[in-house]
Design a protein around this motif. Structure first.
Motif, mmCIF file in Angstrom:
data_model
loop_
_atom_site.group_PDB
_atom_site.id
_atom_site.type_symbol
_atom_site.label_atom_id
_atom_site.label_comp_id
_atom_site.label_asym_id
_atom_site.label_seq_id
_atom_site.Cartn_x
_atom_site.Cartn_y
_atom_site.Cartn_z
ATOM 1 N N VAL A 1 20.520 -50.444 19.483
ATOM 2 C CA VAL A 1 19.180 -49.261 19.660
ATOM 3 C C VAL A 1 18.066 -49.849 20.407
ATOM 4 O O VAL A 1 17.432 -49.045 20.958
ATOM 5 C CB VAL A 1 19.283 -48.952 18.030
ATOM 6 N N ALA B 1 21.105 -44.316 16.733
ATOM 7 C CA ALA B 1 19.401 -43.800 15.603
ATOM 8 C C ALA B 1 20.234 -43.203 14.362
ATOM 9 O O ALA B 1 19.823 -43.900 13.323
ATOM 10 C CB ALA B 1 18.855 -43.552 16.341
ATOM 11 N N ARG C 1 22.148 -42.606 22.482
ATOM 12 C CA ARG C 1 21.029 -43.306 22.251
ATOM 13 C C ARG C 1 20.998 -42.440 20.598
ATOM 14 O O ARG C 1 20.509 -43.051 19.006
ATOM 15 C CB ARG C 1 19.514 -43.350 22.809
ATOM 16 N N PHE D 1 18.948 -50.817 24.189
ATOM 17 C CA PHE D 1 19.566 -49.443 24.793
ATOM 18 C C PHE D 1 19.352 -49.212 25.720
ATOM 19 O O PHE D 1 20.107 -48.747 26.391
ATOM 20 C CB PHE D 1 18.611 -48.065 23.690
#
Length: 567
Positions: free
Chosen positions: A107, A71, A67, A110
């Motif tokens: 994102v 990002a 994650r 997620f």
């Protein structure tokens, strides 16, 4: 055999691939970056890239790292180039608005990412494709099936004891065999259909000869021992260090108890051997003969019968455990099904059976369509069932990438299967290696390369040591004071003792030595003699900097206690 050096942006990952990564070579960084690349390259969502690892903690960490990586890549799309060269190059390869949108959705969505433990994946697969897998919709997953195993073992144990002759029961008592001890011995062998246990149980003769010898010795002991022992006490032909009045008194008490309970048949007492014919002859002075008595001959026959029965009983115990494994593997699934329960191993076995069954092709296609790309982390911890699951799903199509370190598969406590790993490696279309260690100093890396630079360093054909290089990134250098009697070397071996050491003794010595070194470093740090140096900056070493040595140490409690004792 080593793989090609990985080019993370250019190398193909179509079909089946393997990335071998030693400790410190950036395995997780590589996996997270590969995830980001495949997301954009294959035009997928996070729910379509399957990521599997082997522990709950590793799954949570990997989820967070992926994650975070996405990002960071999204920030490059939104704010321009970053200090991360690879992310900048990914953006340059996929600069279009569709890629930006796909990354944005990844994102912010997620929570839908398909990142599982191996058992979590099996559970999800069986739930989502319940019809194809022939599954049951309302089974409950149990994290601990010990209660069911104990109940079944108790039933099997009662049947065993009900049919056991007294001598066999006495041996089981002496070995402290109980349903609970059997569960500890057998549990790791359950639910593994690939195991072949040898030898298979054979036939055993009864223990009638031992029974007759014990009964004869018991009858004579209870009838004649008192008078005979008085004769022995009066006999002056014994070596004083081997037989005297005090020892005869102790042996008499031991045999009084021994012959009062048939369950004591295999007990550890030596009294019957001391008073048997051969024992008395060994205890007698030269040219002296102990008083003859039928009891001495009966005790000798008992000792001979015990010696003959001991290996037979030990083999019989092995056969009992083999038989119990077969019975448990047959009856445990039935009992769980009756209670509508599934354990972790059941999930794997049910999915593998479904993939190999009548609807297996359709199930594999369903899962492959749902997850066209799969990344299997910590693959060195795999076993044949786990490998067959992924092999079946992706054998005809789809992209499957294994990531692992085969050197870690040699440790039995991990439950891994090295042969399975080597088979998977041979079946991969391409193999890559991570060749730069980003964690250790160049000196330590060079020492390890030298240590393992030999043919078959792990005594296993096909398992080599992949030479790695050191990162050129500047890092703080650890500075320690010289220790008297020890040379300053990047890799040192500690010789604990010149004699053979048992596991407990070695563990205690390792704990004390580790604690001594930690305490020495902390003391030197307080004097300003131990520190991290980078340029002109010196940073003192703190307890937290080396706490990992205690946390990861197998004798952590002993190390902590030793440190506490040292203040």
């Amino acid at each position: 055999m080593s793989g090609a050096v990985l080019n993370l942006l250019q190398d193909s990952f179509s079909g089946r691939s393997l990335i071998e990564a030693s400790a410190g070579t950036g395995k997780t960084w590589t996996l997270t970056s590969l995830y980001a690349r495949l997301l954009l390259e294959k035009k997928l969502s996070v729910s379509q890239i399957l990521v599997v690892t082997f522990t709950t903690a590793a799954t949570a960490e990997l989820r967070e790292r992926i994650r975070k990586r996405l990002a960071e890549l999204l920030a490059v799309y939104d704010n321009g180039p970053s200090d991360d060269k690879l992310l900048n190059e990914l953006h340059a390869q996929y600069p279009d608005a569709a890629s930006h949108r796909r990354l944005l959705l990844a994102v912010h969505g997620f929570d839908e990412a398909a990142i599982f433990t191996i058992h979590g994946f099996c559970q999800r697969a069986l739930q989502d494709a319940a019809f194809e897998a022939g599954g049951d919709f309302d089974n409950e997953l149990t994290h601990d099936d010990r209660e069911i195993i104990d109940a079944l073992l108790a039933d099997l144990w009662r049947h065993e004891l009900a049919a056991a002759e007294p001598e066999w029961a006495a041996f089981l008592v002496q070995q402290k065999i109980t349903p609970q001890s059997l569960r500890k011995r057998l549990r790791n062998h359950l639910g593994k259909p690939y195991l072949r246990i040898e030898p298979q149980p054979g036939t055993h003769s009864d223990m009638a000869a031992l029974r007759a010898a014990w009964q004869q010795a018991q009858r004579l002991w209870q009838g004649e021992s008192a008078a005979w022992l008085e004769q022995l006490k009066a006999f002056d032909g014994f070596k004083s260090n081997m037989c005297n009045a005090a020892k005869l008194g102790v042996w008499q008490a031991e045999l009084d108890g021994y012959f009062s309970d048939a369950a004591a048949l295999f007990s550890k007492t030596e009294a019957h051997r001391r008073l048997a014919r051969e024992g008395l002859n060994k205890a007698s002075k030269k040219n002296c003969e102990a008083p003859a008595n039928p009891l001495a001959a009966a005790l000798q026959e008992l000792c001979d019968a015990l010696d003959a029965a001991q290996p037979e009983a030990e083999q019989r115990l092995i056969d009992l455990q083999v038989r119990l494994i077969a019975q448990l593997n047959e009856q445990l699934p039935q009992r769980k099904a009756a209670q509508r329960l599934l354990a972790f191993d059941d999930l794997l076995n049910k999915l593998q059976q479904a993939l190999q069954g009548e609807g297996g092709e359709h199930l594999a296609t369903t899962l492959r369509t749902q997850y066209p790309v799969a990344l299997i982390d910590e693959f060195q911890d795999t076993d044949p069932v786990q490998y067959r699951v992924f092999h079946r799903i992706y054998e005809d199509n789809g992209d499957l990438c294994f990531v692992g370190d085969p050197k870690q598969a040699i440790y039995a406590f991990r439950g891994a299967d090295l042969a399975t790993y080597l088979q998977a490696r041979s079946e991969a279309a391409r193999q890559f290696s991570l060749t730069t260690n980003h964690r250790s100093t160049p000196e330590l890396i060079a020492s390890l390369n030298q240590l393992f630079d030999r043919p078959m360093p792990f005594a296993e054909p096909g398992l080599a040591y992949q030479q790695v290089g050191a990162s050129d990134k500047a890092r703080p250098q650890l500075v320690l004071p010289a220790v008297e009697g020890e040379q300053d070397a990047p890799l040192a071996l500690v010789w604990l003792d010149n004699d053979y050491l048992g596991k407990g003794e070695a563990g205690a010595l390792v704990a004390r030595d580790t604690a001594r070194r930690i305490a020495s470093v902390l003391a030197a740090s307080s004097r300003g003699e131990a520190y991290f140096a980078q340029g002109d900056t010196r940073t003192p070493i703190k307890g937290g900097d080396i706490a990992v040595l205690v946390a990861s140490h197998r004798q952590a409690s002993e190390v902590a206690a030793e440190l506490a004792a040292r203040g």
